[in-house]
Design a protein around this motif. Sequence first.
Motif, mmCIF file in Angstrom:
data_model
loop_
_atom_site.group_PDB
_atom_site.id
_atom_site.type_symbol
_atom_site.label_atom_id
_atom_site.label_comp_id
_atom_site.label_asym_id
_atom_site.label_seq_id
_atom_site.Cartn_x
_atom_site.Cartn_y
_atom_site.Cartn_z
ATOM 1 N N THR A 153 0.833 -1.198 0.000
ATOM 2 C CA THR A 153 0.000 0.000 0.000
ATOM 3 C C THR A 153 0.869 1.249 0.000
ATOM 4 O OG1 THR A 153 -0.235 0.576 2.363
ATOM 5 C CG2 THR A 153 -1.467 -1.343 1.573
ATOM 6 N N ASP A 156 0.081 5.951 -5.784
ATOM 7 C CA ASP A 156 0.006 5.227 -7.051
ATOM 8 C C ASP A 156 1.378 4.872 -7.597
ATOM 9 O OD1 ASP A 156 0.224 8.068 -7.361
ATOM 10 O OD2 ASP A 156 -0.314 7.901 -9.473
ATOM 11 N N THR A 158 3.995 4.115 -5.822
ATOM 12 C CA THR A 158 4.418 2.959 -5.030
ATOM 13 C C THR A 158 3.845 1.680 -5.616
ATOM 14 O OG1 THR A 158 4.443 4.328 -3.047
ATOM 15 C CG2 THR A 158 4.403 1.946 -2.720
ATOM 16 N N CYS A 159 2.585 1.734 -5.988
ATOM 17 C CA CYS A 159 1.924 0.556 -6.553
ATOM 18 C C CYS A 159 2.514 0.183 -7.911
ATOM 19 C CB CYS A 159 0.421 0.802 -6.655
ATOM 20 S SG CYS A 159 -0.400 0.909 -5.042
ATOM 21 N N GLN A 160 2.850 1.186 -8.717
ATOM 22 C CA GLN A 160 3.498 0.905 -10.001
ATOM 23 C C GLN A 160 4.844 0.224 -9.778
ATOM 24 O OE1 GLN A 160 3.681 4.583 -12.266
ATOM 25 N NE2 GLN A 160 1.496 4.955 -11.975
ATOM 26 N N ALA A 162 5.715 -1.549 -7.107
ATOM 27 C CA ALA A 162 5.480 -2.876 -6.540
ATOM 28 C C ALA A 162 5.069 -3.888 -7.597
ATOM 29 C CB ALA A 162 4.415 -2.795 -5.454
ATOM 30 N N ALA A 163 4.404 -3.439 -8.647
ATOM 31 C CA ALA A 163 4.004 -4.349 -9.718
ATOM 32 C C ALA A 163 5.221 -5.002 -10.363
ATOM 33 C CB ALA A 163 3.183 -3.594 -10.766
ATOM 34 N N LYS A 170 -1.495 -7.906 -3.915
ATOM 35 C CA LYS A 170 -2.599 -6.959 -3.999
ATOM 36 C C LYS A 170 -2.036 -5.563 -3.752
ATOM 37 C CE LYS A 170 -5.741 -10.051 -4.670
ATOM 38 N NZ LYS A 170 -6.400 -10.160 -6.007
ATOM 39 N N LEU A 171 -2.451 -4.594 -4.553
ATOM 40 C CA LEU A 171 -1.933 -3.235 -4.469
ATOM 41 C C LEU A 171 -3.052 -2.272 -4.123
ATOM 42 C CD1 LEU A 171 0.241 -3.344 -7.733
ATOM 43 C CD2 LEU A 171 0.922 -3.969 -5.403
ATOM 44 N N VAL A 172 -2.795 -1.395 -3.166
ATOM 45 C CA VAL A 172 -3.802 -0.408 -2.754
ATOM 46 C C VAL A 172 -3.176 0.977 -2.774
ATOM 47 C CG1 VAL A 172 -5.416 0.340 -0.980
ATOM 48 C CG2 VAL A 172 -4.925 -2.100 -1.259
ATOM 49 N N ALA A 173 -3.665 1.830 -3.681
ATOM 50 C CA ALA A 173 -3.202 3.218 -3.736
ATOM 51 C C ALA A 173 -4.142 4.068 -2.886
ATOM 52 C CB ALA A 173 -3.194 3.718 -5.177
#
Length: 275
Positions: A153, A156, A158-160, A162-163, A170-173
Motif C-alpha cells: 500500500t 500510485d 508505489t503501486c506501479q 510494486a508491480a 494486492k496493491l492499494v493506492a
Amino acid sequence: MRILISADMEGATGVTWTDDVVPGTEQWQRFRRLFTTDVNATIAGLCQGGADDILVNEAHSSQRNLLLEDLDTRARMLTGRHKPLSMMQGIDSGVDGVVFVGYHAGAGAEGVLAHTYLENQITGVWLDGVPASEGRLNAALAAEHGVPVLMVTGDDKTCQDAAGYAPDAKLVAVKECVSRYAAICLPPQRTAVALTEAAVAAMDRAGRGHPEPGPHRIEVEFDASHLAEAAAVVPTVEQLGVRRVGFDAGNMTEAMKAFKVVTAIAAGAVQGKYG
C-alpha cells in the motif's frame, strides 16, 4: 497462518509532506492516528482472510509512531530501533506472508516523499542492476526466506513500483501523487475499506514457498562526493565514481546489513545545510 506487516509511514493515508512524518510535530501527532488506522484496516482484512498471528513491525524513522493503545488487539507490535533486519525484522521467524503498509517510491523516482532509507542524500539505489526502492530491497529479503509479499500500500507510484517486484501482490493506492509534496488523497473511511478488502483477498496467497538464497550486488549513488568517500571506508565497499559506491554480498541478509552500514556512515557525514 502467521503474517508480518512491515509498516512505513510516508505512504499512509493523507501523508504528503515532511511535518506529517517527522516525530514531535503537531502534524505527526495527527498522522500517527491515520497511520494506525491504515494498519488496523489491514489487520482486519488479514484476520478475515484466515490469519491467526499478526506481527506489526514499526518501520518508519524512530520506529515509534504507531499508537499501541489503538492497535487492533488481534495483532502484536514490534517497536523501537536498532533491529538487525530493520524494516523486515521478523521475516526469518517462519511467517507465511508479509504485507508492506504505507510504503513509498524509491530515491530518484517520482512519488510522495520518495526516498530510499535516507530522506534526501541518496539519489539512487540499484539491486543487481535494477533501480531499487525499499520495497524491492525488502521483497528480495522476503524471497530469501521463501515468504511471499501479499500486499503493498502507498501512493500510485508505489503501486506501479510494486508491480515490478511483487507482481502477484494486492496493491492499494491510498493517494495519487501530484508531486513530491502533494497528492490527491482519499479520506480514511474509504481507504480503510479498500485496505481491508485487499487484505482479505491477499490471504489466498499466504504460505511459505521455497527460499531463494544467493549473492546480490547493491550500488548507491549520493548527492555529494564526500558521502561516497565516507561510505567507501567500509572494507567491502568500492567507490565506483565521484558519488557512487557498490558492494557484493553472499546473500540478501548480508547485503541489507551492509546497506545499513553504508547509509549510517553517509548520514553521519552530512554537515548542516550543505549536506
